[in-house]
Write a protein that holds these residues in place. Structure first.
Motif, mmCIF file in Angstrom:
data_model
loop_
_atom_site.group_PDB
_atom_site.id
_atom_site.type_symbol
_atom_site.label_atom_id
_atom_site.label_comp_id
_atom_site.label_asym_id
_atom_site.label_seq_id
_atom_site.Cartn_x
_atom_site.Cartn_y
_atom_site.Cartn_z
ATOM 1 N N CYS A 154 0.874 -1.181 0.000
ATOM 2 C CA CYS A 154 0.000 0.000 0.000
ATOM 3 C C CYS A 154 0.908 1.226 0.000
ATOM 4 O O CYS A 154 1.675 1.427 0.943
ATOM 5 C CB CYS A 154 -0.888 0.009 1.231
ATOM 6 N N ILE A 155 0.807 2.019 -1.055
ATOM 7 C CA ILE A 155 1.720 3.149 -1.263
ATOM 8 C C ILE A 155 0.925 4.445 -1.190
ATOM 9 O O ILE A 155 -0.113 4.577 -1.829
ATOM 10 C CB ILE A 155 2.393 3.033 -2.649
ATOM 11 N N LEU A 156 1.417 5.412 -0.401
ATOM 12 C CA LEU A 156 0.784 6.730 -0.347
ATOM 13 C C LEU A 156 1.771 7.783 -0.822
ATOM 14 O O LEU A 156 2.894 7.864 -0.330
ATOM 15 C CB LEU A 156 0.335 7.059 1.080
ATOM 16 N N ASN A 157 1.330 8.584 -1.792
ATOM 17 C CA ASN A 157 2.117 9.703 -2.308
ATOM 18 C C ASN A 157 1.416 11.001 -1.921
ATOM 19 O O ASN A 157 0.450 11.407 -2.557
ATOM 20 C CB ASN A 157 2.234 9.578 -3.835
ATOM 21 N N THR A 158 1.909 11.667 -0.853
ATOM 22 C CA THR A 158 1.282 12.928 -0.414
ATOM 23 C C THR A 158 1.849 14.129 -1.160
ATOM 24 O O THR A 158 1.388 15.252 -0.942
ATOM 25 C CB THR A 158 1.512 13.160 1.099
ATOM 26 N N SER A 159 2.840 13.919 -2.008
ATOM 27 C CA SER A 159 3.500 15.043 -2.677
ATOM 28 C C SER A 159 2.633 15.586 -3.809
ATOM 29 O O SER A 159 1.635 14.984 -4.195
ATOM 30 C CB SER A 159 4.854 14.605 -3.224
ATOM 31 N N SER A 160 3.050 16.699 -4.366
ATOM 32 C CA SER A 160 2.311 17.305 -5.479
ATOM 33 C C SER A 160 2.889 16.869 -6.828
ATOM 34 O O SER A 160 2.521 17.408 -7.866
ATOM 35 C CB SER A 160 2.351 18.830 -5.343
ATOM 36 N N SER A 161 3.799 15.881 -6.809
ATOM 37 C CA SER A 161 4.368 15.359 -8.055
ATOM 38 C C SER A 161 4.056 13.876 -8.197
ATOM 39 O O SER A 161 3.902 13.166 -7.202
ATOM 40 C CB SER A 161 5.900 15.497 -8.064
ATOM 41 N N GLN A 169 -0.795 13.001 -4.673
ATOM 42 C CA GLN A 169 -1.896 12.982 -3.697
ATOM 43 C C GLN A 169 -2.865 11.812 -3.915
ATOM 44 O O GLN A 169 -4.077 11.946 -3.749
ATOM 45 C CB GLN A 169 -2.647 14.303 -3.740
ATOM 46 N N ARG A 170 -2.289 10.691 -4.258
ATOM 47 C CA ARG A 170 -3.093 9.489 -4.446
ATOM 48 C C ARG A 170 -2.451 8.323 -3.694
ATOM 49 O O ARG A 170 -1.245 8.349 -3.388
ATOM 50 C CB ARG A 170 -3.151 9.104 -5.931
ATOM 51 N N THR A 171 -3.264 7.291 -3.385
ATOM 52 C CA THR A 171 -2.727 6.050 -2.841
ATOM 53 C C THR A 171 -2.920 4.948 -3.869
ATOM 54 O O THR A 171 -3.870 4.979 -4.654
ATOM 55 C CB THR A 171 -3.415 5.669 -1.513
ATOM 56 N N LYS A 172 -2.019 4.006 -3.874
ATOM 57 C CA LYS A 172 -2.181 2.829 -4.734
ATOM 58 C C LYS A 172 -1.907 1.598 -3.885
ATOM 59 O O LYS A 172 -0.851 1.496 -3.260
ATOM 60 C CB LYS A 172 -1.206 2.892 -5.899
ATOM 61 N N HIS A 173 -2.871 0.672 -3.852
ATOM 62 C CA HIS A 173 -2.675 -0.581 -3.128
ATOM 63 C C HIS A 173 -2.290 -1.618 -4.166
ATOM 64 O O HIS A 173 -3.132 -2.243 -4.790
ATOM 65 C CB HIS A 173 -3.951 -0.952 -2.362
#
Lengths: 123, 123, 123, 123
Positions: free
Chosen positions: B34-41, B67-71
């Motif tokens: 489960c990956i979370l990308n809180t950055s704006s890139s 600003q998306r998560t990918k499981h």
């Protein structure tokens, strides 16, 4: 690839049930230290076991080759002595090169297996 | 929002059972990062798999938008090659921007599913 | 007592099954952020949810009183909107005072419940 | 052996179910803090429990001898008072020497047990 990890890892929760259900060896109740060696050198690892009411036992010596993973079942440790079943223990894992260690248990004492995992504590 | 996380994550415990029970795809035995990308890139991620007795395989390339998560199910990785089933593996996950990675498995080999999770190791 | 913890916590794995088995509310499938506030001040907490294919939602505002714990079920969040079921999500938890966060899920979709937990990622 | 660990550990998720299935004491629903003391001195440990809607309770005093592990069941704590069942709690564990703490629960409320574990939060 860069070498990742630490040289010392600790698992405070250890317990191998003495029985299980389901086809072996996948469903044998077991406790595993999943070790990853991303370095370009062989990892020479020493494991020391701690108990509730007797002195520590070890070192158990384990090799993980360069750029390999080893999912080590504590059930398989034999030297200096097998890990006692139905007995609380803990362990310290020390390596000559950085490694990463994750702890997993499959408990098949009942008809349906249960699983737990955690990245171990490191220093 | 501030950008959170690290650029390198490691999961030392990997194993996808080859069978399961229950309605698919929810109850297909699977292993997930489960990956979370809180950055704006956009996060451009490379995954390398390690095995017990053969050379590492990769990189598998994965994108997680800003600003998306990918499981990510390891079962779904196809290129350069599918992840072998019933086989011990480990992985290194490297990103160009900070991300957070949590490891989960659903094991449905028996009638009742079992679950495990841990925050991955990071540097 | 000294104040322990960090102000930012992240759970990358989020998923609330839409059904369950067993007596409610204990065996309702649920996902929980267990929050401990050891400080002598009220913790004012904001939670932001991230999704696979839409913009983040939040903040959800939560209070944990001084020297109290709150085991917050994501199922109970209502404002600005309920957490969608059967949907992958992740969350960032930000507090004005240090707190500790541990993530737990009880999955009761099948006859026997399954459990997972991990200390969340912190900065 | 070098002394490993930290002096303060926190478990934010605590809950002891009031019933279980299967032979006792192995299958009594229980919650455990697995503590390892690698030092050459006795560890004098104080545990404080936190609740949702009442003041903290403690300290509970626990000893772990030098180079020993103790898998402490919260069910067994008696003084100043037993841990209430079916009640959310959290705990802070403070030691005079470095220790390592891992949190485990066995939930046997249903016919098949479920397990969870995580290395605790430390400072």
């Amino acid at each position: 690839m860069k070498t990742y990890g630490k040289k010392t890892w600790i698992i405070a929760e250890g317990y191998i049930p003495s029985y299980g259900n389901g086809p072996e060896p996948e469903f044998t109740s077991h406790e595993t230290a999943c070790i990853l060696n991303t370095s370009s050198s062989k990892a020479e690892i020493e494991i020391t076991l701690f108990f509730t009411d007797k002195d520590p036992v070890g070192p158990y010596k384990v090799i993980v080759d360069a750029q390999r993973t080893k999912h080590l079942r504590f059930n398989d440790l034999r030297n200096p002595e097998p890990v006692p079943l139905d007995t609380d223990y803990a362990c310290v894992i020390e390596s000559n090169v950085p490694i990463v260690v994750q702890h997993t248990r499959l408990d098949s004492r009942q008809a349906e297996n249960a699983l737990l995992t955690t990245i171990a504590y490191f220093e």
